[in-house]
Design a protein around this motif. Sequence first.
Motif, PDB file in Angstrom:
ATOM      1  N   TYR A  86       0.203   6.548  -6.263  1.00  0.00           N
ATOM      2  CA  TYR A  86      -0.293   5.583  -7.253  1.00  0.00           C
ATOM      3  C   TYR A  86      -0.793   6.320  -8.501  1.00  0.00           C
ATOM      4  O   TYR A  86      -0.437   5.962  -9.629  1.00  0.00           O
ATOM      5  N   CYS A  87      -1.618   7.341  -8.297  1.00  0.00           N
ATOM      6  CA  CYS A  87      -2.188   8.076  -9.439  1.00  0.00           C
ATOM      7  C   CYS A  87      -1.086   8.802 -10.222  1.00  0.00           C
ATOM      8  O   CYS A  87      -1.123   8.845 -11.453  1.00  0.00           O
TER       9      CYS A  87
ATOM     10  N   ARG B 299       0.778   6.211 -12.275  1.00  0.00           N
ATOM     11  CA  ARG B 299      -0.006   5.670 -13.384  1.00  0.00           C
ATOM     12  C   ARG B 299      -0.279   6.709 -14.461  1.00  0.00           C
ATOM     13  O   ARG B 299      -0.224   6.414 -15.646  1.00  0.00           O
TER      14      ARG B 299
ATOM     15  N   PHE C 184      -7.657   0.687  -3.367  1.00  0.00           N
ATOM     16  CA  PHE C 184      -6.944   0.626  -4.644  1.00  0.00           C
ATOM     17  C   PHE C 184      -7.778  -0.013  -5.748  1.00  0.00           C
ATOM     18  O   PHE C 184      -7.485   0.187  -6.923  1.00  0.00           O
TER      19      PHE C 184
ATOM     20  N   SER D  92      -7.901   2.100  -9.055  1.00  0.00           N
ATOM     21  CA  SER D  92      -7.616   1.497 -10.358  1.00  0.00           C
ATOM     22  C   SER D  92      -8.684   1.871 -11.383  1.00  0.00           C
ATOM     23  O   SER D  92      -8.378   2.203 -12.528  1.00  0.00           O
ATOM     24  N   HIS D  93      -9.959   1.841 -10.950  1.00  0.00           N
ATOM     25  CA  HIS D  93     -11.051   2.206 -11.862  1.00  0.00           C
ATOM     26  C   HIS D  93     -11.018   3.691 -12.211  1.00  0.00           C
ATOM     27  O   HIS D  93     -11.265   4.080 -13.359  1.00  0.00           O
TER      28      HIS D  93
ATOM     29  N   ASN E 164      -0.408  -6.640 -15.445  1.00  0.00           N
ATOM     30  CA  ASN E 164      -0.429  -7.022 -14.024  1.00  0.00           C
ATOM     31  C   ASN E 164       0.925  -6.799 -13.352  1.00  0.00           C
ATOM     32  O   ASN E 164       0.987  -6.426 -12.175  1.00  0.00           O
TER      33      ASN E 164
ATOM     34  N   GLU F  59       1.167  -2.959 -12.732  1.00  0.00           N
ATOM     35  CA  GLU F  59       0.313  -2.583 -11.601  1.00  0.00           C
ATOM     36  C   GLU F  59       0.953  -3.038 -10.285  1.00  0.00           C
ATOM     37  O   GLU F  59       0.953  -2.300  -9.295  1.00  0.00           O
TER      38      GLU F  59
END
Lengths: 226, 69
Positions: free
Chosen positions: A74-75, A78, A119, A123-124, A176, A179
């Motif tokens: 995920y990281c 992103r 998550f 996300s933060h 959205n 994500e």
Amino acid sequence: MTNPYPFTMTTCGIVAGIMRNVTEGCVADAKTGVRLATRSDESDLRDLTSLAVQGDRTAIESLLGQLRPMVVRYCRARLGRVSGHYHIADDVAQEVCIAVLAALPRYRDMGRPFASFVFGIASHKVADALRSSVRSAVPTQDLPDGPDQGPGPEETVVRYIEAEHARALLSRLPDNQRELIILRVVSGLSAEETGNVLGMSPGAVRVAQHRALARLRQMADMESIA
Amino acid sequence: MTAVHPARSIRKRGPDADPDVLRTDALIDALAARRPVGDEHDDPAVRLLQALTADVDQRLSSVSITPST
């Protein structure tokens, strides 16, 4: 109040001890890319989480071992590469795991998948990383001791260009939808887990991912024509 | 027997029961599992997502244990 954990959360060495085991496992999993290694059965994860919250060290290691590959992917998706490397994304993934570890004693199962809690933190952390200037600090990679078993330079470059192209197109999707695609495809969350992270029903996730993929396809087609 | 228009049936069951939506869901499940996606390899969106997953899955020669300072 006594600490149920056999260690102090702020003791970096002990946290690193757990994370080291987790890290070694996840790198192998990330290589094989097998879904079973990225997302365990939800009920098993719930049982594991329950034990981990009670301070069971083996359960904590196992839980983070299962979650970390998803968080790393995920990281990386992103944040992308900085100077050709994933150091920053991997550091942020590590921070997410440490934050999850620190938050475990306070975690209460409210019926939502544990992945949505993880998550939410991820996300933060990613948003913080994107805002900070830490991306300008780029550590250099150590020289390898032996022959590199990875893909050759040509394959690496092609893969890098295509991955960057994918990120560029994803960045043009609404927040959205971007994500959602990253959570579903890159991290391997189910429609239900993704919905819990984003505050959507599984059905709404399926419809939104269909629209997102159609939009992605349309953008890719338009670029190939231009 | 009364024929039911497919679109009407989808409205009744909900948009997530649309065959195209379900097909996309199966495709995304395959991408997430890093499974081959059959005849979808000509789909540019699928190809790009496969490139992205291959890129983020790659092994690193070293992974940091603690965050950089």
